[in-house]
Design a protein around this motif. Structure first.
Motif, mmCIF file in Angstrom:
data_model
loop_
_atom_site.group_PDB
_atom_site.id
_atom_site.type_symbol
_atom_site.label_atom_id
_atom_site.label_comp_id
_atom_site.label_asym_id
_atom_site.label_seq_id
_atom_site.Cartn_x
_atom_site.Cartn_y
_atom_site.Cartn_z
ATOM 1 N N THR A 32 0.591 -1.289 -0.178
ATOM 2 C CA THR A 32 0.153 -0.176 -0.029
ATOM 3 C C THR A 32 0.650 1.516 -0.167
ATOM 4 O O THR A 32 0.680 2.564 0.675
ATOM 5 C CB THR A 32 -1.200 -0.090 1.337
ATOM 6 O OG1 THR A 32 0.145 0.474 2.476
ATOM 7 C CG2 THR A 32 -2.022 -1.327 1.418
ATOM 8 N N ARG A 38 -2.249 9.560 -2.605
ATOM 9 C CA ARG A 38 -3.048 8.803 -2.295
ATOM 10 C C ARG A 38 -4.238 8.247 -1.569
ATOM 11 O O ARG A 38 -4.842 8.988 -1.388
ATOM 12 C CB ARG A 38 -2.062 8.106 -0.294
ATOM 13 C CG ARG A 38 -2.821 7.530 0.407
ATOM 14 C CD ARG A 38 -1.391 7.270 1.832
ATOM 15 N NE ARG A 38 -1.970 5.852 2.620
ATOM 16 C CZ ARG A 38 -1.036 4.890 2.332
ATOM 17 N NH1 ARG A 38 0.050 4.852 1.624
ATOM 18 N NH2 ARG A 38 -1.333 3.687 2.590
ATOM 19 N N HIS A 39 -4.914 7.152 -2.609
ATOM 20 C CA HIS A 39 -6.730 7.000 -2.417
ATOM 21 C C HIS A 39 -6.775 7.107 -0.629
ATOM 22 O O HIS A 39 -6.490 5.721 -0.117
ATOM 23 C CB HIS A 39 -7.019 6.437 -3.307
ATOM 24 C CG HIS A 39 -7.197 6.366 -4.875
ATOM 25 N ND1 HIS A 39 -6.013 6.408 -5.571
ATOM 26 C CD2 HIS A 39 -7.733 6.782 -5.967
ATOM 27 C CE1 HIS A 39 -6.078 6.822 -6.260
ATOM 28 N NE2 HIS A 39 -7.068 6.946 -7.289
ATOM 29 N N LYS A 40 -7.997 7.955 -0.535
ATOM 30 C CA LYS A 40 -8.441 7.474 0.727
ATOM 31 C C LYS A 40 -9.296 5.878 1.275
ATOM 32 O O LYS A 40 -9.258 5.465 1.748
ATOM 33 C CB LYS A 40 -9.812 7.962 1.209
ATOM 34 C CG LYS A 40 -9.514 10.004 1.055
ATOM 35 C CD LYS A 40 -10.220 10.307 2.062
ATOM 36 C CE LYS A 40 -10.158 11.764 1.759
ATOM 37 N NZ LYS A 40 -9.905 12.765 0.007
ATOM 38 N N SER A 41 -9.365 5.386 -0.021
ATOM 39 C CA SER A 41 -10.097 3.920 -0.351
ATOM 40 C C SER A 41 -8.781 2.767 0.156
ATOM 41 O O SER A 41 -9.162 1.384 0.572
ATOM 42 C CB SER A 41 -10.686 3.587 -1.667
ATOM 43 O OG SER A 41 -9.608 3.843 -3.309
ATOM 44 N N ASN A 43 -7.263 1.722 3.305
ATOM 45 C CA ASN A 43 -7.656 0.961 4.459
ATOM 46 C C ASN A 43 -9.229 0.680 4.158
ATOM 47 O O ASN A 43 -8.837 -0.706 4.622
ATOM 48 C CB ASN A 43 -7.535 2.108 5.364
ATOM 49 C CG ASN A 43 -6.363 3.000 5.405
ATOM 50 O OD1 ASN A 43 -5.308 2.525 5.203
ATOM 51 N ND2 ASN A 43 -6.941 4.371 5.631
ATOM 52 N N SER A 44 -9.652 0.864 3.147
ATOM 53 C CA SER A 44 -10.794 0.278 3.290
ATOM 54 C C SER A 44 -10.813 -1.255 2.405
ATOM 55 O O SER A 44 -11.270 -2.530 2.470
ATOM 56 C CB SER A 44 -12.159 0.593 2.500
ATOM 57 O OG SER A 44 -12.314 2.066 2.890
ATOM 58 N N SER A 84 -3.466 0.161 -5.136
ATOM 59 C CA SER A 84 -3.591 1.833 -5.238
ATOM 60 C C SER A 84 -2.306 2.452 -5.659
ATOM 61 O O SER A 84 -1.967 3.295 -4.407
ATOM 62 C CB SER A 84 -4.981 2.848 -4.458
ATOM 63 O OG SER A 84 -6.097 2.481 -5.625
ATOM 64 N N HIS A 216 -12.196 2.806 -6.542
ATOM 65 C CA HIS A 216 -11.443 4.029 -6.133
ATOM 66 C C HIS A 216 -12.190 4.397 -5.503
ATOM 67 O O HIS A 216 -11.504 4.864 -3.981
ATOM 68 C CB HIS A 216 -11.975 4.910 -7.520
ATOM 69 C CG HIS A 216 -12.275 6.696 -6.682
ATOM 70 N ND1 HIS A 216 -10.387 7.343 -6.869
ATOM 71 C CD2 HIS A 216 -12.410 7.847 -6.260
ATOM 72 C CE1 HIS A 216 -11.009 8.153 -6.092
ATOM 73 N NE2 HIS A 216 -12.400 8.727 -6.358
ATOM 74 N N SER A 217 -13.602 4.361 -4.728
ATOM 75 C CA SER A 217 -14.485 4.040 -3.646
ATOM 76 C C SER A 217 -13.645 2.897 -2.622
ATOM 77 O O SER A 217 -13.956 2.195 -2.884
ATOM 78 C CB SER A 217 -15.088 4.212 -3.442
ATOM 79 O OG SER A 217 -16.235 4.153 -3.419
ATOM 80 N N GLY A 218 -13.829 3.214 -0.861
ATOM 81 C CA GLY A 218 -13.876 2.660 -0.248
ATOM 82 C C GLY A 218 -15.112 2.647 -0.092
ATOM 83 O O GLY A 218 -14.534 0.863 0.356
#
Length: 240
Positions: A32, A38-41, A43-44, A84, A216-218
């Motif tokens: 990671t 850095r994509h917020k997703s 961690n998800s 990502s 893209h999204s968490g």
């Protein structure tokens, strides 16, 4: 669950092997590290992989340390997943260790932003299969499942709709086999015309590669269709 049949060389009876059989007990490294966006997703995505691992009896470890790309460590894993990852990540020694890992039969999965890392490393760019070029705003689009014969498991519908950040690509590797296409008539901002690949796999330099631009999204990582897609890709990477 769809099954494929394989014939054992030592016997004439057919064995039914399921995706669950293939991924059970496998070891997967989630990488990671980012040096650009850095994509917020991320961690998800890690959380979702841990849930899938618990449910399907495989093992995941997570690292942001490039120093983990050494032969001793990499050789303990059946597949390495770049979630990502962006920018330059590995030094020359670490790149060599990862290249040897693939050449010895290792598996690589690239997710979403990982088509925008190590762009100065031609071998890796080909391993991913394409380079991120641009994307329009996040929106729903229709996906077409090509159901390739070469992917051992494909549990996705023939067509379905998802909302994501839909990538356009450059440097598409002609040796890849596409799994999913985007229907560019179903959304705004596609640049590939009537053939827009968005997920694919390859046999590459002794190993295997699977890339998907989804994610893209968490929240997308907890969607059943996305988890199915990732598990199908993982089963391809770790199957014999």
């Amino acid at each position: 669950m769809t099954q494929f049949t394989e014939t054992s060389a030592s016997s004439s009876h057919h064995q039914h092997v399921t995706r669950a059989d293939v991924i059970q007990g496998k070891r997967v490294l989630l990488f990671t590290k980012t040096s650009k966006v850095r994509h917020k997703s991320i961690n998800s995505a890690v959380q979702a992989f841990k849930q899938m691992a618990a449910k399907h009896a495989f093992v995941v470890d997570t690292t942001q340390q490039a120093s983990d790309f050494n032969p001793q460590n990499l050789n303990t894993y059946d597949a390495v997943v770049f979630i990502s990852t962006t920018g330059v990540l590995l030094n020359q020694q670490q790149r060599q260790a990862f290249k040897q890992y693939i050449q010895q039969g290792g598996g690589f999965m690239g997710i979403h932003g990982s088509s925008w890392c190590e762009l100065d490393w031609p071998w890796f760019v080909k391993l991913v299969g394409g380079t991120f070029a641009s994307h329009p705003k996040i929106q729903a689009a229709k996906l077409i499942n090509l159901q390739p014969n070469g992917l051992a498991f494909n549990h996705l519908p023939a067509t379905f709709q998802l909302t994501d950040e839909w990538y356009n690509f450059t440097n598409l590797n002609p040796d890849r086999t596409d799994i999913l296409l985007l229907d560019e008539t179903s959304y705004q901002g596609g640049k590939h015309g009537n053939y827009h690949p968005i997920a694919w796999y390859q046999h590459y330099d002794g190993g295997k590669s699977f890339y998907t631009a989804l994610g893209h999204s968490g929240s997308s990582y907890f969607e059943p269709l996305m988890q199915t897609h990732l598990l199908d890709g993982l089963s391809f990477l770790v199957s014999d």
